[in-house]
Structures are given as structure tokens and as C-alpha cells.
Design an enzyme around this catalytic site. Structure first.
Site, PDB file in Angstrom:
ATOM      1  CE  LYS A   1     -17.242 118.850  33.552  1.00  0.00           C
ATOM      2  NZ  LYS A   1     -17.384 119.840  34.620  1.00  0.00           N
TER       3      LYS A   1
ATOM      4  CB  VAL B   1     -11.409 120.998  40.629  1.00  0.00           C
ATOM      5  CG1 VAL B   1     -12.530 121.997  40.458  1.00  0.00           C
ATOM      6  CG2 VAL B   1     -11.902 119.577  40.471  1.00  0.00           C
TER       7      VAL B   1
ATOM      8  CE1 TYR C   1     -17.080 124.628  34.562  1.00  0.00           C
ATOM      9  CE2 TYR C   1     -15.050 125.115  35.722  1.00  0.00           C
ATOM     10  CZ  TYR C   1     -15.837 124.249  35.005  1.00  0.00           C
ATOM     11  OH  TYR C   1     -15.378 123.014  34.705  1.00  0.00           O
TER      12      TYR C   1
ATOM     13  CE1 TYR D   1     -18.518 115.224  34.471  1.00  0.00           C
ATOM     14  CE2 TYR D   1     -18.858 114.539  36.738  1.00  0.00           C
ATOM     15  CZ  TYR D   1     -18.492 115.505  35.823  1.00  0.00           C
ATOM     16  OH  TYR D   1     -18.084 116.745  36.256  1.00  0.00           O
TER      17      TYR D   1
ATOM     18  CB  SER E   1     -13.755 120.297  34.421  1.00  0.00           C
ATOM     19  OG  SER E   1     -14.715 120.003  35.386  1.00  0.00           O
TER      20      SER E   1
HETATM   21  O1  DON Z   1     -17.545 116.708  38.829  1.00  0.00           O
HETATM   22  C1  DON Z   1     -16.748 117.365  39.501  1.00  0.00           C
HETATM   23  O2  DON Z   1     -17.117 118.168  40.357  1.00  0.00           O
HETATM   24  C2  DON Z   1     -15.288 117.188  39.233  1.00  0.00           C
HETATM   25  N1  DON Z   1     -15.012 115.823  38.894  1.00  0.00           N
HETATM   26  C3  DON Z   1     -14.834 118.052  38.104  1.00  0.00           C
HETATM   27  C4  DON Z   1     -15.087 119.517  38.351  1.00  0.00           C
HETATM   28  C5  DON Z   1     -14.111 120.416  37.705  1.00  0.00           C
HETATM   29  O3  DON Z   1     -13.000 120.059  37.358  1.00  0.00           O
HETATM   30  C6  DON Z   1     -14.514 121.815  37.603  1.00  0.00           C
HETATM   31  N2  DON Z   1     -13.425 122.592  37.068  1.00  0.00           N
HETATM   32  N3  DON Z   1     -12.868 123.556  37.345  1.00  0.00           N
END
Ligand code: DON
Length: 311
Positions: A60, A253, A235, A183, A57
Site C-alpha cells: 500500500k 499480515v 492500524y 488489489y 499491506s
Molecule cells: O487485504 C487483506 O486483508 C490482505 N491482503 C492484506 C492485509 C494486511 O496486510 C494488513 N496488514 N497488517
């Protein structure tokens, strides 16, 4: 830096590695790396600073910057700028808010942002995103991990739900399959903490890379990206991160966090054990030690001490 690594040591292994994307579950929860670069170009690092990890993420932030530079104020017709207070892949708010995501740093918001990049780049959006990161990080080595991209795609039902839900409100410009594919690939980009800190340096310098002069964003746009990182970058634990670290930051993540000290430096940390909100547990502890010892905290009147990088 060594002081930050020391502070994080007891927290290593306390968090849980993300396993909802199986390719990420292989990460070692006790891995740790941290890097900082200031706007003069002075840098320092500690730990596994030459190991690539999945930025997830954190991508982003860079896609938001690309979309904001292109769409300017009209971007906010498609995505909000309020903290969500929910998990990164929550679907509940989307129905109440008619398919307009709360902010660009939760999954549905980032999917909308990637949708605009797909429309505007006239071709291969993931290639554009990689090329932007390579330029910002001054590293041609940065690339998408095909293994992680395939795992994201295979286990991406929640993101598919979010995208199709938004499509049902007519909020996407492109076919959800194409948007999701872009994405998933942006999340699967891999780099080191050294490259990530370097890639974020323009966010500490009004949108202009202080070492190359490349202008990525206006100062006003940069302020806004930093404001969104501070309020939405972690978040439903964004408040806790602001309270403990006091810097705009964005987690992924994969265990990475990019934090920006406006007017001073960019810092990246990686440790794959996550807390309950999906943010690096030891990484947050290390950043807390970093802001404490350098005085780099946007809420503090203490004068920063860049020599603290080398302790
Ligand atoms: O879309 C997802 O769920 C993961 N590719 C990215 C989520 C993420 O990194 C949330 N961050 N803490």
C-alpha cells in the site's frame, strides 16, 4: 543487526500467523529476517534475509506513492489522511463517511488507490506495480505469488464487501472486480527483506533513490507518505508503533514491516507471528531495538550511529 535479532528472539513464536488467507497460514512463526540500507548504500542483514515473503499491506505504501505522483492533491478528494483507530478491514467507518476511506493504508483506502492506478496506467495495473517495485528495489526477480493471489481472491469476501460498498457511494472509477483483482495481486507480491529495505530507500531520501538517482516522488510527497506511515501504518496500533519505534512504518499480515528513517536509512524486518492488530510481533520488537541502539528515531535528538548496523 545481530543485537536486534537477539532482542527479538524471545518474541519469536509468540504471535499468531495470519490464517484468514489460508496460503499465508503455512508460514513458520519462528522465521526471522532483518535488513537495513542507508543512503550511502551501506547495508547489513541478519537471519533469513534471502527468503521471499508476501509483502501484503506493505504494497500500500508503493501504490500510494504511485497514485500520489500521478493524481497529486486531487487524490485527497477520494481518500482521507486521518488515522482510523480501527482494524485494517473494518467497514463501520465507511458508512459514516459516505464511502470515503479514512486513509490510504487501510484496506478500503488502498482499494481506492489501486482504482486510480487502474484508471491511469491504461492496462495491467499489477504489472505496473510490480515494475515499480522492481525499479525501486533494483531487483528484476520480484513477482506475484500466484498461489497467494488465488488464496486472496478465494477468501476475499471482506475486501469484496468493502469495494462494493464504496461502489454503492459511486466512489470507484472502475468495475470492482477489476479493482479487487489488482488489489489481491499487489498484496501477493513476494520479496526478501533486503529487497524491501532497498525499495523503501527513496523514502529516506526525499523521494529520490540515492544510489541510482531515480526520482519517484517530490520531497513534499515523500514527507506525506512518511507521515501517513507513521500515523496510519499499523492500524489501531499505529500509536503504539510510533511510541515504541519512533519511525514511519508499514506492516503487512505476511509478517513484514518496512520502516523509514528520513535522511538516514530504510529497514525491513520479517517475522510472521502477528499481534492482535495484524502487525509482526517479533518484527516490532526488533525495530524497537534497532531505533534504540542506532538513535534513528524521528523524535530523538541522539545522533544516529550507522556503525550500530554491524554490531
Ligand atoms: O487485504 C487483506 O486483508 C490482505 N491482503 C492484506 C492485509 C494486511 O496486510 C494488513 N496488514 N497488517
Amino acid at each position: 543487526m545481530a543485537h536486534c535479532a537477539q532482542a527479538a528472539k524471545p518474541a519469536l513464536g509468540e504471535g499468531r500467523v495470519a490464517d484468514y488467507i489460508p496460503a499465508l497460514a503455512k508460514a513458520d512463526p519462528s522465521a526471522f529476517a532483518m535488513a537495513v540500507i542507508d543512503i550511502e548504500g551501506d547495508s547489513a542483514s541478519v537471519g533469513m534475509a534471502d527468503v521471499c515473503f508476501s509483502i501484503q499491506s506493505i504494497s500500500k505504501v508503493f501504490t500510494l506513492s504511485m497514485a500520489l505522483a500521478q493524481r497529486r492533491e486531487t487524490l485527497w478528494e477520494r481518500v482521507g489522511r486521518e488515522p482510523s483507530g480501527t482494524g485494517f478491514n473494518s467497514i463501520v467507518q465507511l458508512e459514516h463517511e459516505q464511502g470515503v476511506p479514512r486513509n490510504p493504508l487501510i484496506n478500503p483506502g488502498a482499494i481506492v488507490v489501486t482504482d486510480t492506478i487502474l484508471s491511469d496506467c491504461g492496462g495491467d495495473a499489477p504489472a505496473h506495480i510490480v515494475s515499480r517495485l522492481r525499479e525501486a528495489a533494483a531487483s528484476d526477480r520480484i513477482a506475484v505469488s500466484e498461489e497467494i493471489a488465488a488464496s486472496e481472491e478465494k477468501w476475499g469476501d471482506r475486501n469484496r464487501s468493502l469495494a462494493y460498498f464504496m461502489k454503492s457511494f459511486d466512489r470507484l472509477e472502475n468495475d470492482p472486480r477489476e479493482v479487487l483483482s489488482a488489489y489481491f495481486r499487489q498484496c501477493a507480491i513476494e520479496m526478501t527483506v533486503v529487497e524491501l529495505a532497498r525499495a523503501g530507500l527513496h523514502l529516506a531520501n526525499g523521494g529520490v533513490d540515492p544510489l541510482t538517482g531515480a526520482a519517484f516522488l517530490s520531497r513534499a510527497q515523500t514527507n506525506r507518505v512518511n507521515a501517513l506511515m507513521l500515523t496510519c501504518g499499523h492500524y489501531d496500533m499505529s500509536g503504539d508503533f510510533a511510541f515504541r519505534v519512533g519511525l514511519p512504518g508499514k506492516s503487512g499480515v505476511g509478517g513484514g514491516i518496512l520502516a523509514v528513517a528520513p535522511g538516514a536509512a530504510s529497514v525491513a524486518v520479517w517475522s510472521p507471528g502477528l499481534n492482535e492488530a495484524g502487525n509482526s510481533h517479533a518484527g516490532t520488537v526488533a525495530l524497537e531495538a534497532f531505533s534504540d541502539c542506532t538513535g534513528l528515531n524521528i523524535f530523538s535528538d541522539k545522533r544516529p550511529e550507522s556503525s550500530a548496523f554491524e554490531d
